[in-house]
Each structure stands twice: as structure tokens, then as C-alpha cells.
Scaffold this active site. Structure first.
Site, PDB file in Angstrom:
ATOM      1  N   GLY A  56      -8.643  13.957 -18.834  1.00  0.00           N
ATOM      2  CA  GLY A  56      -7.605  14.262 -19.431  1.00  0.00           C
ATOM      3  C   GLY A  56      -7.547  14.187 -21.152  1.00  0.00           C
ATOM      4  N   HIS A  57      -8.670  13.443 -21.432  1.00  0.00           N
ATOM      5  CA  HIS A  57      -9.009  13.181 -22.951  1.00  0.00           C
ATOM      6  C   HIS A  57      -9.911  14.315 -23.635  1.00  0.00           C
ATOM      7  CE1 HIS A  57      -6.237   9.621 -22.067  1.00  0.00           C
ATOM      8  NE2 HIS A  57      -7.351   9.226 -21.395  1.00  0.00           N
ATOM      9  N   LYS A 105     -14.049   1.848 -23.306  1.00  0.00           N
ATOM     10  CA  LYS A 105     -12.655   1.731 -24.190  1.00  0.00           C
ATOM     11  C   LYS A 105     -11.832   0.312 -23.517  1.00  0.00           C
ATOM     12  CE  LYS A 105     -10.995   5.760 -23.268  1.00  0.00           C
ATOM     13  NZ  LYS A 105     -12.028   6.004 -22.164  1.00  0.00           N
ATOM     14  N   ASP A 110     -11.001   0.434 -16.764  1.00  0.00           N
ATOM     15  CA  ASP A 110     -12.464   0.886 -17.451  1.00  0.00           C
ATOM     16  C   ASP A 110     -13.221  -0.609 -17.629  1.00  0.00           C
ATOM     17  OD1 ASP A 110     -11.405   3.268 -17.433  1.00  0.00           O
ATOM     18  OD2 ASP A 110     -11.460   3.150 -19.732  1.00  0.00           O
ATOM     19  N   HIS A 219      -2.555   7.532 -23.146  1.00  0.00           N
ATOM     20  CA  HIS A 219      -1.879   7.592 -21.605  1.00  0.00           C
ATOM     21  C   HIS A 219      -0.506   8.004 -21.764  1.00  0.00           C
ATOM     22  CE1 HIS A 219      -5.639   5.346 -21.134  1.00  0.00           C
ATOM     23  NE2 HIS A 219      -5.924   6.379 -20.396  1.00  0.00           N
TER      24      HIS A 219
END
Length: 357
Positions: A56-57, A105, A110, A219
Site C-alpha cells: 500500500g506504500h 521502519k 515490523d 497508515h
């Protein structure tokens, strides 16, 4: 919801299949577990760079796999961390014997999964170091993280450290460089609209027609302040001045020590911007903002930097770390030295970033 998808369950897989078909000269895609890797991998004697995060990034991270940047990228589902087995299998695929640097990140999923992957890789005799990116000055803690979020400096670290690895830096040198890029990079973003996650089918949050969110996360996390709509110049000044005047952020960082095979902690502090500093100015689209508007932002940013006596010596403008279809932008300023400038200018050839080739 109107999106160019077939089935929300297959968005990530079908997107990866499209990437593999579009760039067979640069990348290959491994499925189950999913990861993208350089066609040349493994490269004997070269430090391998791996990053990853929720999909999505795009183009981050898969679009930055190739010569002069990443050796592999691990995509999770949309806005969901990849899993340790993705990271471990990617490391096994791309390691050339000189070790692996994981660029992580600062989001809780993550961080946790890359920590597990580092331990698993160590058990298989792969030298690994994890470096955290936490450059977002907007808020200290957010919905998905403890401490500052990792945003725009991630792309800059992947480019600069990718060039260093390509030029033969060893694992410790690349890790130290990545840490310095993070400490010298400061970012902040804003949103005009929400984004729509395919599986949800509706906006993540709501903003009125005359509202914006300052300091938004990638997000859709809340930022510093919701306020009435302002002009491009006013918004740019609000973000840029916040970044330039940010001071003395100190944190305790936990990093995997490849030599000792254990976790170590150290206290790190960001250096503040000072008059005369050379900087890289990165104006990034959150996905739905056109390039014409980004140049309006950059125009004002350049004016502000000149008034603050910061020299913009390099820039990057475009959609490089996005939030699906969100309208908005982020600014990253990175304090540069001669080494970083040389590495930034070094050749790069990836699906999303290329020059000098």
C-alpha cells in the site's frame, strides 16, 4: 469504493505478478513466502540490503530493488507487516557472504518481525544487522509504534546505503551509515483525504471538505492536529518550520549486533539543523496528490530553506512512499555531507528510481 482490482484477497499477489512481468531484467519475485529480489542475487562479497513492510506504500519497498539500492524487499498484506519467514527466506536468497542489513521502519509489527528474523538468520550463520528508521517528527507515539514513526528517510537510506554496499562497504560501515542517515533525516506529512484499504472498502478515517490533518501517519494514523483547510504555502510553511526547528530528540535504540550475536542498546540523539547546512529536500506524494501540486510545495520549501540559510543541494519530488490513494504530501529534509552526496549521486537502476546508468 472504485479500485482497479479483481478480488481484495488477491491484490498483493497480483500486483507482485505484474511487477515480475514488467521488470524481468531487474527483479524476480518469490511466492509463498512473498519477496522481491535482484536478478543478480546473491552477489558474492557484497553486503545485502533488505527492507519491507505492509503493501500500500508503493513504490516502497519493492520498487527500490535493483542495482544501487535494495537486494530484496518483503511485502506484507496491505498495511500489515511481513512475517519473519519472508525476511529469513529473502536473506537466504540474497546473502553473498558479507552479511545482511535490514532497514526497518519503526512500526511495532515490523520491528518485532525483523527482530525475530535476525535471530533466525543468526542461527543459520548469516551475519545480520537491523537499523531502525524513526524520522517522523510529528508525534512521539502513535497507533502502531512506540517512539517516532519511520517514513521518508527510509527511501533515502535505501538509496544511500544501497550505493555504499554496491561500492564495497562492509556490514558495519553500511549499518553505521544507515544510522547516520536516520539521525540526520527529519520528516512530517499531512492529509487532505483519507485512504481506502481494499479489504475494508471504505475510508480509513473521515475528513470534512474543509479539513486537513497535520502530522498524519502513512497508515492513516492521527497526527498533531486537525484544522481547517489552508493554502499550499501555509501548509508547507507549517511542516517545514516544524522540521527545521525540531530539537534534541533522544531515544534508546535496540540493535542486533552481528558480531556478538546479541541485542545491544545505545542512546542516540538527532543533530539539529544549523545555518549553512547542506540538505536533500524530499517532497513526497501520499499517492493521490499530482506532481503539479508537489512542485507548488517545493517552490515554497525552497524559499523557506533559503531564509533559514539551509542549502538545498539535492532533491527528490514525486510519489515514492505512498498511502494508497490518500491526497496529501510529506516533506523530508536530510542533512548531507560529502560522502552522502557522492552516494546519492551514484548509479541506481530499480523499477522506481534510476539515474547514472
Amino acid at each position: 469504493m472504485k479500485k482497479l482490482i479483481n478480488n481484495s484477497d488477491n491484490v498483493v499477489r497480483e500486483s507482485l505478478e505484474g511487477m515480475a512481468a514488467a521488470h524481468p531484467d531487474l527483479i524476480k519475485v518469490h511466492f509463498d513466502p512473498h519477496f522481491i529480489y535482484r536478478v543478480e542475487a546473491p552477489i558474492p562479497g557484497k553486503v545485502a540490503l533488505i527492507s519491507g513492510g505492509g503493501s500500500g506504500h508503493e513504490p516502497m519497498h519493492g520498487g527500490f530493488v535493483g542495482l544501487g539500492m535494495l537486494d530484496a524487499a518483503c511485502p506484507g498484506e496491505v498495511f500489515t507487516s511481513p512475517t519473519p519467514d519472508q525476511m529469513l527466506e529473502a536473506a537466504k536468497m540474497v546473502t553473498g557472504g558479507a552479511g545482511v542489513l535490514n532497514i526497518v521502519k519503526n512500526y511495532s509489527g515490523d520491528v518485532m518481525n525483523f527482530e525475530m528474523a535476525a535471530e533466525l538468520a543468526h542461527s543459520e550463520d548469516i551475519l545480520v544487522r537491523n537499523i531502525l528508521i524513526d524520522d517522523d517528527i510529528a508525534v512521539k507515539d502513535s497507533l502502531y509504534t512506540q517512539g517516532r514513526r519511520g517514513v521518508g528517510a527510509t527511501v533515502l537510506a535505501e538509496k544511500i546505503c544501497g550505493a555504499a554496499a554496491q561500492q564495497g562497504y562492509d556490514l558495519k560501515q553500511v549499518a553505521n551509515l544507515c544510522r547516520q542517515v536516520n539521525l540526520n533525516g527529519h520528516s512530517m506529512g499531512m492529509a487532505l483525504t483519507s485512504c481506502t484499504v481494499p479489504a475494508k472498502g471504505s475510508p480509513t478515517f473521515s475528513l470534512g471538505d474543509d479539513e486537513i490533518e497535520s502530522g498524519i501517519g502513512i497508515h492513516g494514523e492521527p497526527g498533531r492536529q486537525r484544522m481547517s483547510l489552508k493554502s499550499a504555502d501555509e501548509i508547507t510553511e507549517m511542516l517545514a518550520v516544524s522540521i527545521i526547528e525540531d530539537r534534541d530528540y533522544t531515544r534508546t535504540v535496540r540493535e542486533w549486533d552481528a558480531d556478538k550475536g546479541e541485542w545491544v542498546e545505545q542512546e542516540l540523539t538527532d543533530p539539529a539543523f544549523e545555518s549553512g547546512d547542506r540538505v536533500l529536500a524530499f517532497v513526497n506524494s501520499m499517492g493521490g496528490t499530482p506532481l503539479s501540486e508537489l512542485y507548488i510545495v517545493y517552490r515554497k520549501l525552497a524559499e523557506i530553506c533559503e531564509k533559514k540559510k539551509l542549502q538545498i543541494v539535492r532533491n527528490l519530488i514525486g510519489p515514492y512512499i505512498t498511502s494508497l490513494d490518500m491526497q496529501g504530501f510529506s516533506i523530508t529534509l536530510l542533512k548531507l555531507d560529502d560522502e552522502m552526496i557522492q552516494l546519492w549521486d551514484a548509479p541506481v537502476k530499480t523499477p522506481a528510481l534510476r539515474w547514472g546508468i
